[in-house]
Design an enzyme around this catalytic site. Structure first.
Site, PDB file in Angstrom:
ATOM      1  N   GLU A  32     -19.278  78.854  70.418  1.00  0.00           N
ATOM      2  CA  GLU A  32     -18.849  79.397  71.709  1.00  0.00           C
ATOM      3  C   GLU A  32     -18.429  78.296  72.676  1.00  0.00           C
ATOM      4  O   GLU A  32     -17.465  78.448  73.416  1.00  0.00           O
ATOM      5  CB  GLU A  32     -19.951  80.250  72.329  1.00  0.00           C
ATOM      6  CG  GLU A  32     -20.219  81.555  71.580  1.00  0.00           C
ATOM      7  CD  GLU A  32     -18.981  82.431  71.483  1.00  0.00           C
ATOM      8  OE1 GLU A  32     -18.073  82.288  72.314  1.00  0.00           O
ATOM      9  OE2 GLU A  32     -18.933  83.259  70.560  1.00  0.00           O
ATOM     10  N   TYR A 115     -19.883  84.010  80.540  1.00  0.00           N
ATOM     11  CA  TYR A 115     -19.319  84.437  79.267  1.00  0.00           C
ATOM     12  C   TYR A 115     -20.164  83.970  78.082  1.00  0.00           C
ATOM     13  O   TYR A 115     -20.537  84.756  77.205  1.00  0.00           O
ATOM     14  CB  TYR A 115     -17.867  83.924  79.089  1.00  0.00           C
ATOM     15  CG  TYR A 115     -17.510  83.978  77.634  1.00  0.00           C
ATOM     16  CD1 TYR A 115     -17.230  85.194  77.020  1.00  0.00           C
ATOM     17  CD2 TYR A 115     -17.564  82.830  76.830  1.00  0.00           C
ATOM     18  CE1 TYR A 115     -17.005  85.268  75.663  1.00  0.00           C
ATOM     19  CE2 TYR A 115     -17.333  82.898  75.482  1.00  0.00           C
ATOM     20  CZ  TYR A 115     -17.056  84.119  74.899  1.00  0.00           C
ATOM     21  OH  TYR A 115     -16.854  84.198  73.552  1.00  0.00           O
ATOM     22  N   ASP A 133     -14.515  87.861  78.149  1.00  0.00           N
ATOM     23  CA  ASP A 133     -13.679  86.674  77.972  1.00  0.00           C
ATOM     24  C   ASP A 133     -12.224  87.049  78.238  1.00  0.00           C
ATOM     25  O   ASP A 133     -11.911  88.193  78.575  1.00  0.00           O
ATOM     26  CB  ASP A 133     -13.836  86.100  76.561  1.00  0.00           C
ATOM     27  CG  ASP A 133     -12.973  86.837  75.577  1.00  0.00           C
ATOM     28  OD1 ASP A 133     -12.895  88.074  75.686  1.00  0.00           O
ATOM     29  OD2 ASP A 133     -12.364  86.202  74.707  1.00  0.00           O
ATOM     30  N   CYS A 187      -3.657  92.489  70.766  1.00  0.00           N
ATOM     31  CA  CYS A 187      -3.332  92.630  72.190  1.00  0.00           C
ATOM     32  C   CYS A 187      -3.206  91.237  72.802  1.00  0.00           C
ATOM     33  O   CYS A 187      -3.911  90.877  73.739  1.00  0.00           O
ATOM     34  CB  CYS A 187      -4.415  93.445  72.893  1.00  0.00           C
ATOM     35  SG  CYS A 187      -3.959  94.028  74.542  1.00  0.00           S
ATOM     36  N   CYS A 194       1.753  95.968  69.582  1.00  0.00           N
ATOM     37  CA  CYS A 194       1.346  97.341  69.880  1.00  0.00           C
ATOM     38  C   CYS A 194       1.474  98.294  68.684  1.00  0.00           C
ATOM     39  O   CYS A 194       0.650  99.192  68.530  1.00  0.00           O
ATOM     40  CB  CYS A 194       2.118  97.862  71.085  1.00  0.00           C
ATOM     41  SG  CYS A 194       1.844  96.879  72.589  1.00  0.00           S
ATOM     42  N   CYS A 197      -1.711  98.390  66.922  1.00  0.00           N
ATOM     43  CA  CYS A 197      -2.913  98.559  67.736  1.00  0.00           C
ATOM     44  C   CYS A 197      -3.584  99.909  67.504  1.00  0.00           C
ATOM     45  O   CYS A 197      -2.923 100.957  67.561  1.00  0.00           O
ATOM     46  CB  CYS A 197      -2.568  98.413  69.219  1.00  0.00           C
ATOM     47  SG  CYS A 197      -4.019  98.539  70.289  1.00  0.00           S
ATOM     48  N   CYS A 203      -3.466 103.761  75.320  1.00  0.00           N
ATOM     49  CA  CYS A 203      -3.388 102.584  76.180  1.00  0.00           C
ATOM     50  C   CYS A 203      -2.645 102.920  77.476  1.00  0.00           C
ATOM     51  O   CYS A 203      -1.489 103.332  77.454  1.00  0.00           O
ATOM     52  CB  CYS A 203      -2.671 101.450  75.444  1.00  0.00           C
ATOM     53  SG  CYS A 203      -2.360  99.989  76.472  1.00  0.00           S
TER      54      CYS A 203
END
Length: 289
Positions: A32, A115, A133, A187, A194, A197, A203
DNA sequence: GACACGTGGAG
DNA sequence: TCTCCAAGTGT
């Protein structure tokens, strides 16, 4: 939306080492920190080397901070390496060498903000947290708010959205990583995929006709001729050197003396560079000189 | 809240 | 070439 995203993730998740079944909380924490503002492809080899070399927090804590900076290589933002070393030391001191499991304990560690604390608590320990994030913020900006991009900095409204969509304890960690992965692979910021997706039909941004961002243009970060560039060059010389470096060798990397001195002084003030007697400089040692 | 803070790949 | 941007944090 949840079922579609979770199903998409199980079919499309990348096979990353910090997601492997044998991963440790320490491995998740290291990943991370390394992934902050840094692409996965660049992190993976460095992460493997770090975990091989320092498999537990105590192993890194016993090392000199300069070695952490050197092993950081060209990941960028070397202060992250310094703080990760400090976090390892704090974990040894305050938590008996075990990465703490709660958000409050994690965020108290150096280099860990909202985060990262939420991400480690969620991914390493299965806790229920909204993990906000840049990927998640972009997915929610489009899918929920109907805008192309999220605000410049996280807002209370975004937190409400993320918290409101957070499923129960059993699926919250999977949801968090799945939304993040959707933002990273589908995304995306520049050219969202898209057609691929799983939530394209619901959306809000898509349904509104994918309107372009109406906010102020986000100005990019300058680089050429900046202190950051000078710092980067200085750090590169010190990383690649075996021992202390004479100042003339550092002076050679930047023509403008005022800026060069300012950059070097700042690196020393940041603890990334240690000045020695005789106009010598090196990466920081834990031992007094 | 604005800024500083590295690096390199993609379009 | 040049701009954008990639799992943010600290001041």
């Amino acid at each position: 939306m949840h079922a579609a995203v979770l199903s998409w993730y199980s079919a499309n998740a990348r096979d990353l080492p910090w997601r492997a079944p044998d991963r440790t909380p320490w491995g998740v924490l290291v990943s991370e920190i390394m992934l902050q503002q840094t692409p996965v492809v660049r992190v993976e080899p460095v992460w493997r080397e770090w975990l091989r070399r320092w498999p537990r927090p105590a192993d890194l804590a016993a090392e000199e901070p300069g070695e952490a900076i050197r092993a950081w290589g060209r990941l960028g933002y070397p202060r992250r390496a310094l703080r990760l070393h400090a976090a390892a030391a704090a974990i040894v001191e305050r938590h008996d060498g075990a990465v703490p499991a709660t958000y409050d304990e994690l965020i108290a560690l150096p280099g860990i903000g909202d985060y990262t604390a939420a991400a480690v608590a969620s991914f390493a320990f299965g806790a229920r947290h909204a993990v906000l994030d840049t990927n998640v913020r972009r997915v929610f900006a489009r899918a929920v708010a109907g805008t192309q991009y999220p605000p410049a900095a996280p807002t209370a409204a975004e937190r409400r959205t993320a918290t409101g969509l957070l499923p129960g304890p059993d699926t919250a960690p999977a949801w968090a990583v799945a939304v993040m992965e959707l933002g990273a692979l589908v995304c995306t910021a520049r050219s969202p995929r898209c057609p691929s997706c799983p939530i394209a039909t619901e959306c809000a941004w898509r349904l509104a006709g994918s309107p372009p961002d109406d906010g102020p243009p986000r100005r990019g970060q300058a680089w050429h001729g900046t202190d950051r560039q000078a710092r980067g060059r200085l750090m590169a010389v010190l990383r690649e050197a075996d021992g202390p470096v004479p100042k003339p060798r550092l002076d050679a990397i930047w023509p403008e003396p005022v800026q060069r001195e300012r950059a070097l002084d700042a690196l020393v003030a940041d603890g990334l560079v240690e000045p020695l007697d005789g106009d010598l400089f090196r990466l920081p040692s834990s031992r007094p000189t």
